[in-house]
Design a protein around this motif. Structure first.
Motif, short mmCIF file in Angstrom:
data_model
loop_
_atom_site.label_atom_id
_atom_site.label_comp_id
_atom_site.label_asym_id
_atom_site.label_seq_id
_atom_site.Cartn_x
_atom_site.Cartn_y
_atom_site.Cartn_z
N PRO A 56 -8.64 14.41 -4.47
CA PRO A 56 -9.88 14.61 -4.76
C PRO A 56 -10.98 14.50 -4.44
O PRO A 56 -12.49 15.21 -4.72
CB PRO A 56 -9.17 14.65 -6.59
CG PRO A 56 -8.35 14.26 -6.08
CD PRO A 56 -7.79 13.20 -4.90
N LEU A 57 -11.48 13.50 -4.29
CA LEU A 57 -12.69 13.00 -4.15
C LEU A 57 -13.41 12.99 -3.16
O LEU A 57 -14.30 13.63 -2.95
CB LEU A 57 -12.63 11.38 -3.58
CG LEU A 57 -13.78 10.64 -4.36
CD1 LEU A 57 -14.51 10.24 -5.68
CD2 LEU A 57 -13.27 8.73 -3.96
N TYR A 112 -12.25 16.32 -0.96
CA TYR A 112 -12.68 17.52 -2.06
C TYR A 112 -13.35 17.47 -2.34
O TYR A 112 -14.24 18.56 -2.22
CB TYR A 112 -10.44 17.65 -2.67
CG TYR A 112 -11.04 18.90 -3.02
CD1 TYR A 112 -11.48 20.20 -2.27
CD2 TYR A 112 -11.42 20.24 -3.94
CE1 TYR A 112 -11.55 21.95 -2.27
CE2 TYR A 112 -11.64 21.29 -4.68
CZ TYR A 112 -11.89 22.02 -3.39
OH TYR A 112 -11.48 23.22 -3.78
N ARG A 113 -13.89 17.21 -2.48
CA ARG A 113 -15.37 17.24 -4.03
C ARG A 113 -15.95 17.30 -2.83
O ARG A 113 -17.11 18.25 -2.65
CB ARG A 113 -15.28 16.21 -4.95
CG ARG A 113 -15.82 17.27 -6.53
CD ARG A 113 -16.34 15.52 -7.28
NE ARG A 113 -17.89 15.62 -7.48
CZ ARG A 113 -18.86 16.38 -7.53
NH1 ARG A 113 -17.84 17.76 -8.59
NH2 ARG A 113 -20.30 17.33 -7.24
#
Lengths: 211, 211
Positions: B14-15, B17-18
Motif C-alpha cells: 500500500p505504501l 501504491y500510495r
DNA sequence: AAGTGTGAACAAGTTCACAGCC
DNA sequence: GGCTGTGAACTTGTTCACACTT
C-alpha cells in the motif's frame, strides 16, 4: 543497559506492560510466561527472551512477580515520568485525540493544542485553549515538549513536523496520510488507517476467490 | 498467484501504491526502484524483490511504467473493487473516522454507523443515520459488509467484534485499546496510539540520559 | 514439579551482486 | 549505460530444548 536491543522487542514491551497493569489491577501476584503468552498470542519463549535483554526478572519454578515486572517495564519504557505532548491540527481527528482519555492515564500530558484556522484559535477544548500554529515555534522555546502529535492536512505535515523538530521535539506521531522525513535521532511513527485497510483487502480478495 | 508471500511484503505494497498514485497524478510515466526507494526510505533491492513475488512489471534499463505498476498493485491489493465498511461506536473517535475523507476516495464505502447510546441513535452524521447497535446482527444479514471498524469503549470491544465476525465480517480494524481475539481466517489490525507512544518513550528516555 | 534464562538451531527477511535485457 | 529480476550470502528475529533454580 546494553545498547543493541531490536526495535521489534521494544515495540512488544508496551503490550506486555498493558497486560501486567490489568493483572495488577485484578490483584494477581504471580504470572508465568506461558500465561502471558496465551493471553497475548505470543510464544512464552519469545516473552522470556524479550525480557532477558533487560535482566532476570523471574523466579524459576514460580514465574514473574506481576508487580515487580510491571515496575521494571515502567522503568525500561520510561513510564515512571510524565511526558509533555502537543497536538497540532484540531480538526475532527485532532479533537478526538485531544479528548482521548487514554493518554493522561498513561503519563502523557497534552499541554497545548494548535490549529491554523482563525475560527478555532481561541476556542476551548477539554479545558485547553487552542493556540495559533504561527506561535508554535516560539512557544516551544519557552515550554518545550517531548512528543508532537500531528493531525493537520497532509499537505502541511512536513512543514509542521519540521517546526516541531527544529524546536527540539524528539518524537513525532503522525496521523497524516503523508509520510514525512525527520533526522534519524528523532522518533517517528505513522498512523494511517487506509494503509491498514489496503493490506487487509489483499487477504479479503483471496478469501473471496475461495483461496 | 503463489500463496506464500510474507505479510511484511503485503504491508509494504500500500505504501508503494500510495506513492505511485501521486506520481500518476503528477503525470510521471516511468520510475525506477531507486527513485521509489529514496522517496520511501526503503532500499531499491527490497522494492524489486517485493514486486517480483507478483510478476515482472519492470523493463530493464528503463524502470517501471507508473501507470502499469499502479494498475497491477490495484489489482493485487483488491483496490479495483469497492469494499463495504461499517463503523461501530460513534463517539468522538468514531465520528472522526466516519467523516474521514480518505476512505471513500480509496474504494471504502462506509455504509452504516452504529452506536449504543439512545441520544446518538437516529441522529445524522455525514448524511448517514446512526443506527442502534442492537440491530447490528440482523442488519448484517440483510446488508453484509466486508470490513468492520470498531471504536466502542474497550470493555465491549470483544462482544462487538464477535457479533461482526459471527455475521460474516472478514476483516476488523480495532481502534479500541483492548486486544480482541478472532478466528484465524479473519483479518485483524489494532490501532492503539498509546502503545506507539510507549515504545517511543523508551528511546526518549535513553536520549535524555545522553545515550 | 514447574518455570526461568539462554546458547544453539532454525526460520524469516533483507541486501548483495551480477547476468540479462532494453 | 542503466536498471530489472533473482539466486545466494548475509542479517535479523524466533523457537527449541535443556541446564539450572526455587
Amino acid at each position: 543497559m546494553p545498547i543493541d536491543i531490536p526495535d521489534v522487542v521494544i515495540d512488544r514491551l508496551p503490550l506486555y506492560y498493558r497486560l501486567l497493569e490489568r493483572l495488577e489491577a485484578e490483584g494477581r501476584s504471580v504470572v508465568s510466561s506461558q500465561e502471558l503468552g496465551t493471553e497475548l498470542g505470543v510464544t512464552p519463549a519469545q516473552i522470556r527472551k524479550d525480557l532477558s535483554y533487560f535482566g532476570r526478572f523471574g523466579k524459576q519454578g514460580r514465574g514473574y512477580s506481576v508487580h515487580r515486572l510491571a515496575d521494571e517495564l515502567r522503568q525500561i519504557l520510561g513510564l515512571d515520568t510524565r511526558w509533555r505532548v502537543t497536538v497540532v491540527g484540531i480538526g475532527r481527528l485532532g479533537r478526538a485525540i485531544a479528548s482521548y482519555p487514554g493518554f493522561e492515564g498513561q503519563g502523557f500530558d497534552i499541554i497545548a493544542l494548535y490549529d491554523a484556522s482563525p475560527s478555532l484559535v481561541g476556542t476551548e477544548i477539554e479545558g485547553r485553549t487552542v493556540r495559533d500554529v504561527s506561535s508554535l515555534r516560539e512557544d516551544l522555546e519557552r515550554e518545550p515538549v517531548d512528543i508532537g502529535i500531528v493531525a493537520v492536512p497532509g499537505e502541511v505535515a512536513q512543514e509542521v513536523v519540521d517546526t516541531l523538530v527544529n524546536a527540539g521535539v524528539q518524537a513525532i506521531l503522525n496521523y497524516t496520510p503523508n509520510r514525512v522525513q525527520v533526522r534519524t535521532d528523532v522518533e517517528l511513527k505513522h498512523i494511517n488507517p487506509v494503509l491498514f485497510l489496503q493490506s487487509m483487502t489483499y487477504h479479503l480478495k483471496r478469501q473471496r476467490d475461495e483461496r
